[in-house]
Design a protein around this motif. Structure first.
Motif, PDB file in Angstrom:
ATOM      1  N   LYS A 212     -14.329   7.332  12.100  1.00  0.00           N
ATOM      2  CA  LYS A 212     -13.517   6.240  12.657  1.00  0.00           C
ATOM      3  C   LYS A 212     -12.369   6.793  13.489  1.00  0.00           C
ATOM      4  CE  LYS A 212     -14.907   2.199  10.626  1.00  0.00           C
ATOM      5  NZ  LYS A 212     -15.055   0.882  11.247  1.00  0.00           N
ATOM      6  N   LYS A 213     -12.237   8.110  13.511  1.00  0.00           N
ATOM      7  CA  LYS A 213     -11.138   8.781  14.218  1.00  0.00           C
ATOM      8  C   LYS A 213      -9.779   8.247  13.784  1.00  0.00           C
ATOM      9  CE  LYS A 213     -13.811  10.163  18.281  1.00  0.00           C
ATOM     10  NZ  LYS A 213     -15.099   9.460  18.029  1.00  0.00           N
ATOM     11  N   LEU A 214      -9.601   8.095  12.486  1.00  0.00           N
ATOM     12  CA  LEU A 214      -8.315   7.618  11.979  1.00  0.00           C
ATOM     13  C   LEU A 214      -7.313   8.759  12.010  1.00  0.00           C
ATOM     14  CD1 LEU A 214      -9.370   5.363   8.966  1.00  0.00           C
ATOM     15  CD2 LEU A 214      -8.980   4.741  11.350  1.00  0.00           C
ATOM     16  N   ASP A 215      -6.096   8.377  12.258  1.00  0.00           N
ATOM     17  CA  ASP A 215      -5.032   9.347  12.467  1.00  0.00           C
ATOM     18  C   ASP A 215      -4.354   9.623  11.129  1.00  0.00           C
ATOM     19  OD1 ASP A 215      -2.922  10.774  13.474  1.00  0.00           O
ATOM     20  OD2 ASP A 215      -1.883   9.010  14.289  1.00  0.00           O
ATOM     21  N   TYR A 216      -4.540  10.805  10.592  1.00  0.00           N
ATOM     22  CA  TYR A 216      -3.819  11.101   9.356  1.00  0.00           C
ATOM     23  C   TYR A 216      -3.263  12.506   9.338  1.00  0.00           C
ATOM     24  CZ  TYR A 216      -7.975  13.434   7.302  1.00  0.00           C
ATOM     25  OH  TYR A 216      -9.015  14.268   7.033  1.00  0.00           O
ATOM     26  N   PHE A 217      -2.394  12.744   8.394  1.00  0.00           N
ATOM     27  CA  PHE A 217      -1.662  13.993   8.306  1.00  0.00           C
ATOM     28  C   PHE A 217      -2.297  14.798   7.190  1.00  0.00           C
ATOM     29  CE2 PHE A 217       1.899  16.447   6.546  1.00  0.00           C
ATOM     30  CZ  PHE A 217       2.365  17.057   7.687  1.00  0.00           C
ATOM     31  N   SER A 218      -2.700  16.030   7.478  1.00  0.00           N
ATOM     32  CA  SER A 218      -3.531  16.681   6.462  1.00  0.00           C
ATOM     33  C   SER A 218      -2.980  17.988   5.922  1.00  0.00           C
ATOM     34  CB  SER A 218      -4.938  16.913   7.009  1.00  0.00           C
ATOM     35  OG  SER A 218      -4.858  17.796   8.112  1.00  0.00           O
ATOM     36  N   THR A 219      -1.684  18.182   6.013  1.00  0.00           N
ATOM     37  CA  THR A 219      -1.145  19.413   5.449  1.00  0.00           C
ATOM     38  C   THR A 219      -0.801  19.205   3.978  1.00  0.00           C
ATOM     39  OG1 THR A 219      -0.208  19.889   7.598  1.00  0.00           O
ATOM     40  CG2 THR A 219       0.571  21.216   5.779  1.00  0.00           C
ATOM     41  N   GLU A 220      -1.114  20.181   3.168  1.00  0.00           N
ATOM     42  CA  GLU A 220      -0.735  20.131   1.755  1.00  0.00           C
ATOM     43  C   GLU A 220       0.776  20.183   1.632  1.00  0.00           C
ATOM     44  OE1 GLU A 220      -2.654  20.473  -1.420  1.00  0.00           O
ATOM     45  OE2 GLU A 220      -3.940  19.353  -0.041  1.00  0.00           O
TER      46      GLU A 220
ATOM     47  N   TYR B  22       7.263  18.685   6.018  1.00  0.00           N
ATOM     48  CA  TYR B  22       6.084  18.081   5.401  1.00  0.00           C
ATOM     49  C   TYR B  22       6.211  16.565   5.487  1.00  0.00           C
ATOM     50  CZ  TYR B  22       3.115  16.261   1.667  1.00  0.00           C
ATOM     51  OH  TYR B  22       2.216  15.531   0.946  1.00  0.00           O
ATOM     52  N   ARG B  23       7.218  16.035   4.800  1.00  0.00           N
ATOM     53  CA  ARG B  23       7.313  14.598   4.763  1.00  0.00           C
ATOM     54  C   ARG B  23       7.777  13.984   6.080  1.00  0.00           C
ATOM     55  NH1 ARG B  23       4.091  12.336   2.756  1.00  0.00           N
ATOM     56  NH2 ARG B  23       4.518  11.890   0.586  1.00  0.00           N
ATOM     57  N   ASP B  24       8.686  14.674   6.792  1.00  0.00           N
ATOM     58  CA  ASP B  24       9.130  14.052   8.041  1.00  0.00           C
ATOM     59  C   ASP B  24       7.967  13.938   9.027  1.00  0.00           C
ATOM     60  OD1 ASP B  24       9.174  16.761   8.060  1.00  0.00           O
ATOM     61  OD2 ASP B  24      11.161  16.989   8.947  1.00  0.00           O
ATOM     62  N   ASP B  25       7.041  14.943   8.981  1.00  0.00           N
ATOM     63  CA  ASP B  25       5.875  14.856   9.854  1.00  0.00           C
ATOM     64  C   ASP B  25       4.914  13.760   9.413  1.00  0.00           C
ATOM     65  OD1 ASP B  25       6.975  16.928  11.168  1.00  0.00           O
ATOM     66  OD2 ASP B  25       5.424  18.411  10.677  1.00  0.00           O
ATOM     67  N   SER B  26       4.677  13.703   8.089  1.00  0.00           N
ATOM     68  CA  SER B  26       3.708  12.717   7.622  1.00  0.00           C
ATOM     69  C   SER B  26       4.252  11.297   7.796  1.00  0.00           C
ATOM     70  CB  SER B  26       3.326  12.975   6.168  1.00  0.00           C
ATOM     71  OG  SER B  26       4.449  12.893   5.334  1.00  0.00           O
ATOM     72  N   LEU B  27       5.566  11.147   7.731  1.00  0.00           N
ATOM     73  CA  LEU B  27       6.141   9.809   7.935  1.00  0.00           C
ATOM     74  C   LEU B  27       5.945   9.345   9.378  1.00  0.00           C
ATOM     75  CD1 LEU B  27       9.392   9.889   5.775  1.00  0.00           C
ATOM     76  CD2 LEU B  27       7.362   8.476   5.441  1.00  0.00           C
ATOM     77  N   GLU B  28       5.899  10.302  10.291  1.00  0.00           N
ATOM     78  CA  GLU B  28       5.586   9.944  11.677  1.00  0.00           C
ATOM     79  C   GLU B  28       4.202   9.296  11.744  1.00  0.00           C
ATOM     80  OE1 GLU B  28       7.542   9.866  14.337  1.00  0.00           O
ATOM     81  OE2 GLU B  28       9.041  10.397  12.818  1.00  0.00           O
TER      82      GLU B  28
ATOM     83  N   ILE C 125       0.862  -1.174   0.000  1.00  0.00           N
ATOM     84  CA  ILE C 125       0.000   0.000   0.000  1.00  0.00           C
ATOM     85  C   ILE C 125       0.902   1.229   0.000  1.00  0.00           C
ATOM     86  CG2 ILE C 125      -1.792   1.267   1.264  1.00  0.00           C
ATOM     87  CD1 ILE C 125      -2.415  -1.512   2.635  1.00  0.00           C
ATOM     88  N   GLY C 126       0.812   2.023  -1.045  1.00  0.00           N
ATOM     89  CA  GLY C 126       1.596   3.254  -1.091  1.00  0.00           C
ATOM     90  C   GLY C 126       1.093   4.191  -0.006  1.00  0.00           C
ATOM     91  N   ALA C 127       1.872   4.321   1.080  1.00  0.00           N
ATOM     92  CA  ALA C 127       1.387   5.058   2.252  1.00  0.00           C
ATOM     93  C   ALA C 127       2.102   6.388   2.366  1.00  0.00           C
ATOM     94  CB  ALA C 127       1.589   4.230   3.514  1.00  0.00           C
ATOM     95  N   SER C 128       1.319   7.457   2.360  1.00  0.00           N
ATOM     96  CA  SER C 128       1.928   8.782   2.462  1.00  0.00           C
ATOM     97  C   SER C 128       1.643   9.418   3.808  1.00  0.00           C
ATOM     98  CB  SER C 128       1.370   9.675   1.359  1.00  0.00           C
ATOM     99  OG  SER C 128      -0.017   9.872   1.581  1.00  0.00           O
TER     100      SER C 128
END
Ligand SMILES: [Zn+2]
Ligand SMILES: [Zn+2]
Ligand SMILES: [Zn+2]
Ligand SMILES: [Zn+2]
Ligand SMILES: [Zn+2]
Lengths: 393, 477
Positions: free
Chosen positions: A222-230, A94-100, A54-57
């Protein structure tokens, strides 16, 4: 008065953007998941025993995709091994946060995770690329590099297939973009649920018919945890027009997104139209319709200090590169200036049309020569061909 | 995830700054117009260019034979007025190579759709008719509501019936407006369509039906329309946005052959609206402004209106927009199906609803079932998604009504109302969207309902004799 769920006795909490039906939380989950399941089974996306990356961003689409696929794989016993695959573009903040977020997902969903970085694959982070080329074409680099990075990561993980979180809105937007750009090859390919079956790893979109809004709703409830910054290096304005158009269409007729996908699926291309044939890159072996793949050209440009190489459709640049490669000379200080590039292209094309058809007589009227209207058409045709090449100059 | 994919981010060239004084690209005179990309023309060269482009389009197609009767649709607007002028010039002795077809002109008054008074409609018709009559070609006047009274098929040998308002003088205009019952029916139909997008789409199909019907009755073999490239680019994108992808080629090509006997041709499809406007100014071509259903409305009033604003806005910034969109259309084609049963009963385009399980259409159907029919909820582990037929299920109350009892399939009983499902089965994807907006399907024009009933009867007949047919795919014409 509270609205009752369309399917059960419970109170409805939402109106489905896709169908307009009022549903309770559980019935919405049910409908959402069943639709993804149907998409997977109708298109035979999964084969028992295969490993699927799954390509996970860390964004909403791939987070929800990972959650839903894990649930469906258990419920319907697809028998596939799911793994998470992330690309680190090297974008600070951006990416270091989303990778967390992806790493947290890995623990929550208990799926193996692999991260491949632009830096290890190409020797360049996006931050470094932007430093060299500025903010104008960075999305070209990112798009090309990401595609290959996912493939290379997938090969490292020995997976059989990649799935990405592209949703119905993304696909509709791409259809419109390709119509606006007159790109028939991409227009034809962009609605396929699975691409890259010849040679490359198959890549599928289980959310092809899933609305972006419903993905957000699903994640929200579902209160899923995701990163939402462009992305801080945001995409170009032109795509933004297509996006805004689709959002406006959706307000007028909510089914417009699916309607556009139906349009894309039912387009039929004239047999006479030649579509590029796919081969492989001489340098890296990646699938490519040219001797060198786009990533290798972009990389070559970066490494040689010619970062515009391969952006747009300038065949002249490509020719230049081939010459350069043949001579194997250091060409670090060679630079193209906008003016002479344009001149040469125009000269070349006008020579061609002049020598090619000047002796023909006009068949449609009695002007008895190569007629004006056709000349103008030719010229406009040539201009159209060069337009994309001139974008960045 | 950033949705940019490889190679998809290249955007077309932005508008170049236009130099104040330009000279003609052909001669060196002062330019009056810069056409599509960046070509400047003086007046004379522009006229030569436009006239030639028109003749070349007709010549290249080799579709219009000498002496052929061609029905030209005139709307009063800029583009069709330009077309009319070009036809007149081409047929005149002055032209160095004369056009040799026989034009007839028709104007369709659509005033009823925007609630115009009879006086206003009469005034519009008078204005357009005046322009048409000056040409000396046969002129016809039609009203959109007449589509409500048309028969399923027009027969060429039924000579001038009373219901064909062939009017050739202003005095006879009032004759046109005695279609009170038809007007009421059309208004009822329009009222029961909830969205303006659906209204616009249906008006377009009805207009086409009137044109084809008139052409057949009056012995024309072609219908010529003044659609310019700007208009067609909007049409193309609107088609895509409304699920008409399969019909893009037909809707925007030079020749549209969806109807078997009549070909629709669009000879100025390479003209931009700018070229049309300039041509009309330079030649003092008169046109009549007639408001339409979306005139003065907000951008978001309909899909077509929104698309028009989107394309013209983009065109102002990126001058290659229209030609790029048209280039997409050039490479597409619409597959024509042999049997008329494979044509949409409303728009006459080939049906695009025979799709594999993995498709947008079946995904939509599934979404509706799964969020409307509770029995599916119970059978969660079953792949069978057949509808329960009760509860909140959508097909409730749509039980097939009884036939008059004549089992031979010739039942004409008025009571045998078509169900929504039956109507849908004879429609293309986009016309099904239109029907979704329609409160009562029995309000559709008679010729459409008749067509669908006939198909139903034939399907029923076929299922009865199926076991005895050697090749079930073999259908008689
Ligand atoms: Zn419920
Ligand atoms: Zn390569
Ligand atoms: Zn000529
Ligand atoms: Zn000139
Ligand atoms: Zn239709």
């Amino acid at each position: 008065m509270p609205i009752k769920c369309n399917l059960c006795e419970a109170g409805a909490i939402l109106k489905r953007p896709k169908t307009g039906d009022a549903l309770c939380k559980n019935c919405f989950y049910f409908a959402f998941e069943e639709e993804v399941h149907k998409t997977i089974t109708d298109a035979n996306l999964f084969v028992r025993g295969e490993t699927v990356a799954i390509g996970a961003s860390g964004g909403k689409d791939s987070t929800v995709l990972a959650y839903v696929l894990k649930a469906l794989n258990q419920r319907y016993d697809y028998g596939v091994n799911l793994v998470l695959l992330s690309v680190d573009e090297g974008i600070t903040g951006y990416r270091d946060d989303s990778l967390e977020t992806v790493k947290r997902n890995q623990q929550q969903y208990d799926l193996p995770l692999k991260i491949v970085s632009y830096e290890e694959l190409y020797g360049w982070t996006m931050d470094a690329i932007v430093k060299q080329i500025g903010l104008k074409n960075n999305c070209t680099f990112c798009g090309v590099f990401r595609r290959q990075a996912l493939d290379r990561g997938a090969i490292l993980m020995k997976v059989d297939r990649i799935v990405t979180g592209h949703n119905a809105d993304d696909i509709a937007e791409t259809v419109i973009m390709n119509v606006l750009r007159g790109d028939i090859g991409r227009l034809q390919r962009c609605t396929a649920i699975t691409t890259g079956t010849e040679g490359a790893l198959p890549r599928s979109k289980p959310f092809k018919y899933t609305y972006e809004k419903e993905i957000v709703m699903y994640a929200y409830f579902k209160k899923l945890d995701y990163f939402s910054t462009e992305c801080i290096y945001s995409p170009n304005a032109y795509r933004g027009f297509a996006r805004a158009y689709i959002k406006d269409l959706e307000k007028i007729r909510p089914s417009a997104i699916i309607d556009i996908i139906h349009s894309g699926e039912s387009l039929s291309v004239k047999k006479a139209v030649k579509l590029p044939t796919q081969g492989t890159c001489e340098r890296c072996g990646y699938i490519s319709s040219n001797p060198l793949c786009k990533a290798c050209i972009l990389l070559e440009g970066l490494n040689r200090g010619l970062p515009r190489l391969g952006i747009g459709k300038s065949h002249k640049e490509r020719r230049k590169l081939n010459e350069m490669l043949a001579q194997k000379e250091e060409a670090g200080n060679e630079k193209t200036t906008p003016d002479n590039s344009r001149e040469t292209t125009e000269n070349a094309s006008s020579e061609k049309s002049a020598s090619g058809s000047s002796k023909q007589k006009c068949e449609n009227c009695s002007c008895g020569q190569k007629c004006l209207a056709e000349k103008v058409e030719d010229l406009q045709l040539d201009r159209r061909k060069i337009d994309p090449a001139l974008i960045d100059f | 995830m950033c949705s940019v994919q490889e190679g998809e981010d290249v955007s077309p060239a932005r508008k170049e700054k236009i130099v104040e004084e330009r000279t003609c690209m052909k001669c060196e005179k002062k330019a009056v117009l810069v056409t599509r990309v960046n070509d400047a023309f003086c007046k004379e060269c522009f006229m030569v260019y436009v006239t030639h482009k028109f003749r070349a389009a007709i010549g290249k197609s080799k579709l219009i034979r000498d002496g052929e009767s061609v029905l030209v649709g005139v709307s009063g607007g800029q583009a069709s007025s330009c077309l009319l002028h070009l036809i007149q010039e081409g047929l005149s002795g002055r032209a160095h190579k004369k056009l040799r077809f026989k034009p007839g002109l028709v104007f369709i008054d659509e005033g009823a759709t925007i609630g115009m008074s009879a006086e206003e409609r009469l005034a519009n018709c008078t204005q357009v008719l005046e322009i048409m009559e000056k040409t000396g070609f046969p002129c016809y006047l039609k009203a959109l509501e007449q589509a409500m009274e048309l028969e399923k098929e027009a027969f060429t040998n039924t000579a001038d019936q009373t219901d064909t308002a062939s009017v050739t003088s202003v005095e006879n205009l009032t004759k046109l407006h005695r279609y009170d019952k038809a007007e009421e029916e059309l208004l009822a139909l329009m009222d029961s369509l909830k969205s303006v997008s659906a209204k616009e789409d249906l008006i377009k199909s009805l207009r086409q039906k009137i044109l084809i019907d008139l052409a057949l009755k009056k012995g024309y073999s072609k219908v010529m329309l003044g659609d310019c490239s700007t208009r067609l680019a909007v049409q193309l994108l609107t088609d895509i946005a409304q699920g008409r992808g399969a019909h893009v080629a037909m809707d925007t090509a030079f020749a549209d052959n969806r109807c078997n006997d009549i070909t629709i041709v669009r000879p100025i499809r390479d003209f931009s609206s700018k070229e049309v406007a300039m041509f009309n100014i330079l030649n003092n071509v008169p046109s009549v402004f007639i408001p339409r259903i979306t005139t003065k409305a907000a951008d978001s009033v309909s899909i077509e209106h929104l698309t028009e604003r989107f394309v013209t806005g983009l065109q102002a910034e990126y001058p290659s927009t229209t030609s790029n969109i048209m280039r997409t259309g050039e490479k597409l084609h619409t597959e024509k199906k042999s049997s008329s049963e494979n044509q949409c009963a409303i728009c006459q385009a080939p049906l695009d609803t025979d799709v594999p399980p993995s498709s947008a259409l079946s995904a939509v159907r599934f979404s509706e079932t799964v969020s409307r029919c509770s029995s599916v909820t119970l059978s969660i582990f079953s792949t069978d998604t057949a509808c329960c037929g009760g509860g909140t299920c959508q097909s409730e109350g749509q039980k097939e009504s009884e036939c008059c009892g004549q089992g031979d399939g010739s039942c004409q009983s008025k009571e045998s109302k078509l169900t929504r499902d039956e109507v849908e089965s004879a429609l293309c994807y986009a016309c099904r969207l239109l029907i979704k907006d329609l409160g009562d399907v029995s309000k559709l024009p008679k010729h459409i309902l008749d067509d669908i009933s006939q198909r139903q009867r034939r399907t029923k007949m076929k299922s009865e004799i199926e076991d005895f047919l050697l090749d079930p795919s073999n259908t008689p014409d």
